[in-house]
Structure formats: C-alpha cells, structure tokens
Design a protein around this motif. Sequence first.
Motif, PDB file in Angstrom:
ATOM      1  N   PRO A 124     -47.023  45.531  17.682  1.00  0.00           N
ATOM      2  CA  PRO A 124     -46.361  44.216  17.691  1.00  0.00           C
ATOM      3  C   PRO A 124     -47.374  43.113  18.007  1.00  0.00           C
ATOM      4  N   PRO A 125     -47.525  42.149  17.126  1.00  0.00           N
ATOM      5  CA  PRO A 125     -48.595  41.161  17.278  1.00  0.00           C
ATOM      6  C   PRO A 125     -48.201  39.981  18.159  1.00  0.00           C
ATOM      7  N   ARG A 126     -49.253  39.255  18.590  1.00  0.00           N
ATOM      8  CA  ARG A 126     -49.040  37.945  19.204  1.00  0.00           C
ATOM      9  C   ARG A 126     -48.899  36.906  18.094  1.00  0.00           C
ATOM     10  N   GLY A 127     -48.631  35.660  18.484  1.00  0.00           N
ATOM     11  CA  GLY A 127     -48.574  34.590  17.498  1.00  0.00           C
ATOM     12  C   GLY A 127     -47.327  34.661  16.642  1.00  0.00           C
ATOM     13  N   VAL A 133     -56.858  32.158  14.513  1.00  0.00           N
ATOM     14  CA  VAL A 133     -57.122  33.428  13.840  1.00  0.00           C
ATOM     15  C   VAL A 133     -55.948  33.740  12.923  1.00  0.00           C
ATOM     16  N   ALA A 134     -56.271  34.257  11.726  1.00  0.00           N
ATOM     17  CA  ALA A 134     -55.235  34.723  10.800  1.00  0.00           C
ATOM     18  C   ALA A 134     -55.585  36.136  10.373  1.00  0.00           C
ATOM     19  N   MET A 135     -54.571  36.984  10.264  1.00  0.00           N
ATOM     20  CA  MET A 135     -54.763  38.352   9.794  1.00  0.00           C
ATOM     21  C   MET A 135     -53.839  38.601   8.612  1.00  0.00           C
ATOM     22  N   PRO A 183     -54.956  38.916  17.009  1.00  0.00           N
ATOM     23  CA  PRO A 183     -53.568  38.917  17.488  1.00  0.00           C
ATOM     24  C   PRO A 183     -52.879  40.266  17.400  1.00  0.00           C
ATOM     25  N   ALA A 184     -53.473  41.244  16.699  1.00  0.00           N
ATOM     26  CA  ALA A 184     -52.802  42.534  16.539  1.00  0.00           C
ATOM     27  C   ALA A 184     -53.841  43.642  16.439  1.00  0.00           C
ATOM     28  N   ALA A 185     -53.492  44.794  17.018  1.00  0.00           N
ATOM     29  CA  ALA A 185     -54.368  45.974  16.961  1.00  0.00           C
ATOM     30  C   ALA A 185     -53.779  46.985  15.989  1.00  0.00           C
ATOM     31  N   PRO A 186     -54.605  47.617  15.132  1.00  0.00           N
ATOM     32  CA  PRO A 186     -54.081  48.588  14.154  1.00  0.00           C
ATOM     33  C   PRO A 186     -53.616  49.864  14.839  1.00  0.00           C
ATOM     34  N   THR A 187     -52.602  50.475  14.272  1.00  0.00           N
ATOM     35  CA  THR A 187     -52.105  51.754  14.796  1.00  0.00           C
ATOM     36  C   THR A 187     -52.851  52.931  14.183  1.00  0.00           C
TER      37      THR A 187
END
Length: 689
Positions: A450-453, A476-478, A400-404
């Motif tokens: 900025p993540p999804r979910g 999915v959980a992060m 749901p999210a990509a690291p910067t």
Amino acid sequence: MTLEFAPFVPWFVLLGLALVALILATAGFARRIRGTAVRLAASAAVLAALANPLLMQEDREPLSTVVPVVVDRSQSQETPERVAMTDAALAGLKDRLSRFGRIEPRIVEVKDPATSDAPSTRLFEALASAVADVPPARIGGAIFLTDGQVHDIPQGAAALGFDAPVHSLITGRADEFDRRIEVLRAPRFGIADEEQELALRVFDDGRRTDTPATVTVRMNGEEIATLNAVPGAETPFSFKVPRGGANVLEFEVAATPGEVTEVNNKAIHLIEGIRENLRVLLVSGEPHAGERAWRNLLKSDAAVDLVHFTILRPPEKQDGTPINELSLIAFPTRELFVEKINDFDLIIFDRYQHRGVLPILYYDYIAEYVKKGGALLIAAGPEHASEDSIAITPLSAVLPAAPTGEVHQAAFYPRLSDQGKRHPVTRGLDGSTDEPPHWGRWFRSVDVDPPRGETVMTAADGRPLLVLDRAEEGRVAMLLSDQGWLWARGFEGGGPHVSLYRRIAHWLMKEPELEEEALKARASGRTLEVTRQTIGGDPGAATVRYPSGKTEPLPLAETAPGLYRAEKRMDETGLFTISNGEFSTLVHVGAVDAPEFKAMVSTLDTLKPLAAETKGHLARLDDGNGGIRLPDILPVRGAVRLADDSRLLVRLTDETVLKGVNTLPLFAGFAGLAVLLLAISATWWREGR
C-alpha cells in the motif's frame, strides 16, 4: 394679440377686385361724380369681408428652468466621510430647489462606467446626456457634488452647449492627504530563477515628507522582501521569478494614520515566468519499446534538453566483446549524479535496476536531490520486482511504494481511481469517462505494498498503477508498468499517452496548473473568474474582498470532478482578494493604472477655471466642525454677469409653451352684416339723391 386673414377667395381674386374698385374710384373722383367716396367705402367693406380678418390671441405658459444636479458616486467618493457629505448636500439641495416652482432639478448620479476596464470620473458626459432633450435656453445652471477628481472637464465653457453657471460643491477636507504606490516599470515576462528588475514609487499626495515608507513585497502570496521607499523617489527592486506560468508580485506600503483611504496602498504586477530549456536526465536500464516512447515525447518538446543513457549490456554479462565496442559514450556517472545533479529539473529511471553501474552512494545523492526540491520518475518494469530493484537502495527513502516481488501478467484496462478522477494529472483524460475506458489494454503491472501519496490510476483488481507523492520539498511519481508504449503504437486504438506522460512530468516540475489544491483568479474585463482545484470534497464558497473593503461570499459550482468555478461581473475595479479556506489569491479587475485610483485627495483646482469662466460658485462643503456648509439658491433673470461668493445663481428661462389660441373673426355674425348693410344702404341713399 395679432391680426391675421383667412380669405374666402384666393388672394389674386381679391387683388383683382381691389384694383377694379380703385380704378373706378379714381375715374369717379376725376370726373367729380357724386357718391364716389361712398361707393369706394362700400367696395372696401365688401373686400374686407371677403378677406375675412381674424383677431388672434395666444395662450402661453412659462416653462420651468432645468437645473441638473450631478452627483459623483465614483469609487474615490466611497469613503464614509465623503458619502455622508454627499448625501447631506444632496438632501439639502433638493429641499432648497423645491421652494422655487419654476425650477426643475434633475438629479444625475454617476458611477464608474460598467463597461469601462479603466474607471474614471466622467461627470460632464453624464451632464450632457441628462440635458440632451432640453433646449440650451432652459438650462439655468449645473451643480456638481464631487471630490474634484473629475477626468472629463471640457477645455472651455463653449463645449458645455449652454450659457449658465457651473457650480461645484467639493466633498472632503482641505487638509487631506493620501499615500499610494505605483509600479512604474516592470517586465511582463521573465526567465525562471533569473534576476529581474522593476521600479516602483510611493506617493504622499497632499503633503511632503522625506521619511521612508515601509513597502512589503510578496510573490505569489509569500513575503519575499521589505523595502524602504522615500515618497516621490523611484525605488528599484530586484527579484527572481520562482516558476513558470503566471506569477503575482504584490507591493503593499504601510498605511499612514489619517490618510483618505488604504485602497491604493497596494499595487500588483503580473509576470509570466518562462522556463529555460528544461533539463531532463533519462536513464534506461535496457533497450525496449517503452524507452522509445519516452524519448520521442521528450525530444519532440523544443523546451526540453534531454540527456539519455541506455545500459546496452549489464556489467555481469561477459561475452568477450572488446571494450571499445561496448558503448558509444562512456557513462559519466560522477559528473551527472554528483557534480551536476542539481542542474536537472527531472530524473527518469526507465526499467532501471541496480547492477553496479551506479555506486550505492549515488542513490543517496539522488534521494537528497529529491528532498531539496528535485523531481524523480520511476517507470517500472519487471526489474523493479527483482532482487536488484532500486527500491532496496538508499533511494527507498523517497519512493512512495515498495515492491512485493510479484509481477502480474494479465490484460487490464488502466482506470482512474476516485482520486485520479479529481487529480489534475489524470482528470479528464480522453476516454477515461467510459466503462471500460475508451483506450487499449495493458498486460503487465508490478505489485507494491500500500503506497503513500495519491494513487491516481489502477491496474487489474484495483492495484496501484500510477502513484504520485511528495518527499519533503521534492516530488516522486511511480508508473508501475512498462506497457505505456502500447498506447503510443495505437494498440486497440491506443490511448492518451502523450497527455499522461506530459502531465506527469509537469506535475513533478511543479507546474502551477497541475497543483492538487489551488485557488486561482483572473479578470476578463470587469468579469472576475475564480477557479478552485481540489482532490478533496466541496470547498465551499469563496470570499471576495472588494477594493472598497466590503466582503461577500461567492458560491463555487463544480464544473468537473475536483474543479469548482464561478464568474461574476464586478461593479468595482481595483485589487480584489479572493480566499477559500487556507488559500488566498489576488487579482486586479480593470486597468492597473486606472485614473480613478491615481489621486484620491479632494481638490478645488481642477474645476476652478470652468467655475470662473461660467460665473459659478466653487466651495468646499466641509464647515470644519463635522457638518456641511450649503449655499443658498438665488434665481436671476437675464444673463449672469457676476459670480456670487455665497449663493448659487440660477438663470431663469424666458421660454414658454403654447397652450391654445383664441380667434375672433371681425366680419363674422351681426357685426359683419351690419357693416355691409350700412355700406350698401349708404350707397343706395346717395344714389337716390
């Protein structure tokens, strides 16, 4: 009229005086003494005056004859046709009974007992209570208005406690029929994803047919099968329990035109799903303190089968260590991520980075596993922001999210976001309502776009810390920090790491209790409890559809952020439908096998033996033309010896009540004085001669 005495002196004194007078009179007669008879008469008059004779007359009033009219208002009587018949017959009986001044009707309306979870029609209990204060001799008969489905009929007339006719006027038509369905045998528990067996039966009461009936089967509101069931025959059904926790199986048989009611065309069975040992694959990128927190949590749960691998040394590190000393167990990558990946309920990557241990194609397999319903948890550390991050592999399709690429190193309190305060994974965590939260600080978090979910927990400056998301059929959980172990070690008082980790894992594995949007209902006796879980705004009132078909709103009150509840005591039992927006659920209030719903066709057979024994009248109210045929009332004196085919016989009572007593003293006043003077004068006159 009766004669009684109220003597002025005790009776033994009177008897003594009478004995003396008798002895003297006997002696006088024996010696032929003149005047003995006159003296005896005078003595008798004096003794009579002392005995004070009273002439008494009672004033009595005849008592009324009590006729209880017992009206069946149970759920089997709630069809419109039967309600109309009952109301018309009751009005007619009241009118006819009112014409007789000595008949006292007692109207007793009987509903299903509010305290009973298994409703039944208990008219004779109500009859006994209604006449408990009436002597049996005053009861002239009893009249029942019912469909004949009575569940407490006594074995004989002697159990009634009175000797009078019992009349029954039956609602409904003679040609009625009704279709119903029952679950005969079914397991209460079942292992998730394993075959289970049950048996059901469709009944056609009031007629015989071999034409198969269509039965629709739903599991948790979703249609899973359609069966053809021959009425009267046992029908087996195989199914799989889809999940752990409570599951609702609903069976609905197609309605038949003209049947009495469709209330009993549905049946439900509750089955508790039991998961076999959950299989969890934990892959740690390197040994660290957080790894032990995850391992200890998973190993402490007896329901979890844990497969754990830790990369002790990355492949690029070359230090001359012999191969046979590098690992305890060879990492079976193909077996785990290709051949048996679908056997796992949850895959956890703990501070894992792409170092060539897993071929790049395997990340694609993991992504497909998630999309088809699998569960993936990323417990990220600094590696997630590096150039070897698994976020740049094909796994990125489900993350749901990509690291910067930034890692923030600063103390912060993990806080619940606005969504997190309402989300079941984080709602109500111990210490979360305080400011700052009543738990220890963390010191590192991985920055992401900025993540999804849903972001349910935040780090410093509101950065995402825990993100939950759905990827097609999977989840999915992060967790964007590797500092959860600080809570496990009790740093600064620790924190609810066990609750948090366990909830994350159970949400990923689709535990029903942790669904963001859910409508649940359960029954406790006759109390209906409705719970609406949401991460949105106020969902509004729920709608309750009763077994009788009526609907009414049920207001929901917020008891915690995102949690709305309501309770209500129900006056009906059976299958209720609860709906709110697009959500709907079923709940059975009362016993599933309640007698009230097992037979809905009206009948004369149940009350016929009692009517015959008590010389009562038994007939249907239906006249065949849409109206009712109400028999006349005939009062009779004495015992009822023969039944009347066209009239309701009422035995009139002979009981009376004493209103007063009129008393006339025979020796009082001038009459008594004259008698005494006459006796004394006669004695004096005789003596004078």
